[in-house]
Scaffold this active site. Structure first.
Site, short mmCIF file in Angstrom:
data_model
loop_
_atom_site.label_atom_id
_atom_site.label_comp_id
_atom_site.label_asym_id
_atom_site.label_seq_id
_atom_site.Cartn_x
_atom_site.Cartn_y
_atom_site.Cartn_z
N ASP A 39 41.01 54.42 56.18
CA ASP A 39 40.93 54.11 54.74
C ASP A 39 40.79 52.58 54.67
O ASP A 39 41.70 51.87 55.09
CB ASP A 39 42.22 54.59 54.06
CG ASP A 39 42.31 54.13 52.62
OD1 ASP A 39 41.40 53.37 52.17
OD2 ASP A 39 43.28 54.51 51.93
N ALA A 75 30.93 55.58 59.89
CA ALA A 75 30.43 56.14 61.14
C ALA A 75 29.94 57.58 61.01
O ALA A 75 29.27 58.08 61.90
CB ALA A 75 31.54 56.08 62.19
N ASP A 121 17.70 43.19 56.89
CA ASP A 121 16.54 43.63 56.13
C ASP A 121 15.69 44.33 57.18
O ASP A 121 15.07 43.67 58.01
CB ASP A 121 15.78 42.44 55.53
CG ASP A 121 14.61 42.90 54.69
OD1 ASP A 121 13.91 43.84 55.12
OD2 ASP A 121 14.39 42.36 53.60
N HIS A 122 15.71 45.65 57.18
CA HIS A 122 15.14 46.34 58.35
C HIS A 122 13.63 46.08 58.51
O HIS A 122 13.08 46.26 59.58
CB HIS A 122 15.48 47.84 58.35
CG HIS A 122 14.65 48.67 57.44
ND1 HIS A 122 14.88 48.76 56.10
CD2 HIS A 122 13.58 49.46 57.69
CE1 HIS A 122 13.99 49.58 55.56
NE2 HIS A 122 13.18 50.03 56.50
N HIS A 157 12.58 43.44 51.01
CA HIS A 157 11.49 43.65 51.97
C HIS A 157 10.19 42.96 51.56
O HIS A 157 9.53 42.32 52.37
CB HIS A 157 11.19 45.15 52.14
CG HIS A 157 12.40 45.99 52.40
ND1 HIS A 157 13.43 45.58 53.19
CD2 HIS A 157 12.74 47.24 51.97
CE1 HIS A 157 14.36 46.54 53.24
NE2 HIS A 157 13.96 47.55 52.50
N LYS A 202 1.76 57.17 52.75
CA LYS A 202 2.86 56.35 53.26
C LYS A 202 2.21 55.23 54.06
O LYS A 202 1.54 55.50 55.07
CB LYS A 202 3.76 57.20 54.15
CG LYS A 202 4.69 56.42 55.07
CD LYS A 202 6.00 56.09 54.41
CE LYS A 202 6.89 55.24 55.33
NZ LYS A 202 7.99 54.61 54.65
C1 BG6 Z 1 14.90 51.09 52.12
C2 BG6 Z 1 14.92 51.57 50.70
O1 BG6 Z 1 15.40 49.78 52.20
O2 BG6 Z 1 13.56 51.10 52.60
C3 BG6 Z 1 14.33 52.97 50.60
O3 BG6 Z 1 16.26 51.60 50.23
C4 BG6 Z 1 12.96 53.00 51.22
O4 BG6 Z 1 14.25 53.39 49.24
C5 BG6 Z 1 12.98 52.40 52.61
O5 BG6 Z 1 12.56 54.36 51.27
C6 BG6 Z 1 11.58 52.28 53.16
O6 BG6 Z 1 11.66 51.93 54.51
P1 BG6 Z 1 10.49 52.28 55.52
O7 BG6 Z 1 10.92 51.65 56.80
O8 BG6 Z 1 10.41 53.77 55.57
O9 BG6 Z 1 9.25 51.69 54.94
#
Ligand code: BG6
Length: 498
Positions: free
Chosen positions: A87, A15, A179-180, A242, A347
């Site tokens: 812990d 947290a 997996d974001h 990803h 980016k």
């Molecule tokens: C993460 C990786 O899963 O995704 C990072 O561990 C990476 O290394 C990141 O920078 C990239 O995510 P995003 O959303 O910024 O493209």
């Protein structure tokens, strides 16, 4: 989405960590502001650090300071947060946590619903899952779910061990592997673009598509994550999860229904159909790179090997370009080129679908080739789609000129743009696991990736081999030029050009 105002207690392990502060608290706040949380939600933070509830709440408030608010709302929000110094190996702490959860459950009438979110070092995932069960925290009148961050293992074998450990305490349908990328607006849009448009779906196959390119480039380096990254590299950090997930969404067959099970089953089939490669073959399909010094966004930056926690002779890759083939009727013969790297010139995450050329060019004036049709899905930073077509632009003559039909999702209000973590947390509360990775997908991805990792471990490469601020090593271009293609790169205008 099944329903709103989900009642539950969210327990966050880790947290005080970076992920909780940067992503989780802002996401919970946004859900709160949008009225998507029940009035009675509660968050319990646990971590090693000895904080009081008050100190913890102040940290939470700091993490959401960028959003417009009034003090009362801020305080109302923070009151839902509680903290226990913890812990993870000490069973007494689980008892204490369980007592607090029971009290909060009664107070907030959360009906015994609990989410355990593991936002911390993966080596403790198994222990925590086991202790949650043995100490009775999963034994409630409502539902319990376990949310796990990546990395899920280091290879197939370790992932299998971890999975077995967790499965002693939680059933597969209770496990939400994050997996974001699957929470990103335009990644979720892939299905809609494909399955809600007759013009695309009917062309979505090897008769009409020449190649597909999936790129995720970052300008950042490894920053302060050198230690973690040394054991992961771009292959495990980005490609195994990803990148392969995006590929599966692009390549899967239409599911018979839009349920998590049906979608997953189609994604799994894609991963199963990946043309296997042998260790000796890896160089024909994969290119690796590591960044050197260079200039990024007008600033001089260090080489990867000069980062904290990184070996001076490190052989870890920070860039990958790959050619994948899918052996099924739809995709046989169509290369999927996948590229991801750190410290690149821009980016950007985007998917380019390049359609085949027409059988003949009526307008060919010898030195002018027609521009191929491209469908570009912009995932970030801009969200949108662009269709590249040819049309006559001049008043006289009929020379085809490339034009772009462009849709940009312009969302200026920071509060209203949903972020990946917000979407995924909400899905988890609603019990919708569509945008989480099932064990079958994890296992198949590792199976494919392990061969590449083994080949690369056998032989060091000539690193560093690309400058920071560039588009990666030269071999990445050759991977495509051998097939008569080239990468479509994003320009500053957000379009792709040669
Ligand atoms: C993460 C990786 O899963 O995704 C990072 O561990 C990476 O290394 C990141 O920078 C990239 O995510 P995003 O959303 O910024 O493209």
């Amino acid at each position: 989405m099944t329903s709103i105002n989900q009642k539950s207690i969210i327990v966050i392990f880790g947290a005080t960590g970076d992920l909780a502060n940067r992503k989780l608290y802002p996401s919970i706040y946004r859900l709160f502001r949008k009225g998507k949380l029940s009035e009675n939600f509660s968050v319990v933070g646990v971590a090693r650090r000895p904080l009081t509830n008050e100190e913890f709440r102040n940290n939470v408030k700091k993490s959401i300071h960028q959003y417009e608010h009034d003090e009362i709302e801020y305080d109302q929000f923070a009151e839902h947060f509680h903290y226990i110094p913890f812990d993870v190996t000490d069973l007494a702490h689980y008892q204490e946590l369980n007592d607090l959860l029971s009290q909060l459950d009664e107070k907030h009438r959360t009906e015994g619903n609990r989410i355990f979110y593991l936002a911390m070092a993966p080596e403790f995932f198994g222990t925590i899952a086991a202790n949650l069960k043995s100490e009775g925290l999963t034994d409630t009148s409502g539902w319990t779910r376990l949310v796990i961050e990546k990395p899920f293992g280091h290879n197939l074998e370790s992932a299998q061990v971890l999975n077995d450990q967790i499965r002693h305490s939680f059933r597969e349908e209770q496990i939400y592997r994050i997996d974001h990328y699957l929470g990103k607006e335009m990644v979720q849009n892939i299905e809609v673009i494909r399955f809600a448009n007759a013009i695309f779906e009917s062309l979505w196959n090897n008769q009409f598509i020449a190649n597909i390119q999936i790129t995720s480039s970052e300008t950042l380096g490894v920053e302060d994550r050198g230690k973690y990254y040394e054991s992961s590299g771009a292959l495990r950090d980005m490609f195994q999860n990803h990148m392969l997930q995006m590929m599966a969404l692009i390549a899967m067959e239409p599911p018979i229904k839009l349920t998590p099970e049906e979608i997953r089953s189609e994604k799994v089939k894609v991963l199963r159909a990946l043309k296997p490669i042998t260790e000796d073959d890896v160089n024909n399909y994969f290119v690796r790179g590591q960044y050197d010094r260079g200039i990024v966004e007008e600033k001089a930056v260090n080489a990867y090997r000069e980062s904290n926690g990184v070996e001076p002779e490190s052989n870890t890759e920070t860039f990958i370009a790959a050619k994948l083939l899918i052996n099924n009727f739809r995709w046989a013969g169509v290369p999927f080129y996948i590229r991801t790297g750190k410290r690149m010139s821009t980016k950007s995450t985007e998917i380019v679908i390049q359609f085949k050329d027409l059988p003949m060019n009526l307008y060919d004036d010898k030195d002018k080739q027609m521009h191929p049709n491209l469908l570009v899905i912009h995932i970030q930073p801009g969200e949108g789609i662009t269709l590249h077509v040819n049309a006559k632009k001049e008043e006289h003559g009929t020379t085809p000129t490339p034009i772009m039909l462009n849709y940009q999702n312009i969302e200026n209000d920071k509060m209203n743009t949903t972020e990946a973590y917000e979407v995924l947390l909400y899905d988890c509360m609603c019990g919708d696991s569509t945008n989480f990775t099932h064990w079958d997908e994890v296992a198949l991805s590792w199976k494919y990736v392990d061969i590449i990792a083994k080949a690369w471990e056998r032989k060091a490469d000539n690193f560093p081999n690309y400058l920071s601020g560039s588009t990666g090593p030269k071999d990445s271009e050759r991977l495509l030029s051998r097939d008569g293609f080239h990468w479509w790169n994003v320009t500053e205008k957000g379009y792709t050009e040669r």
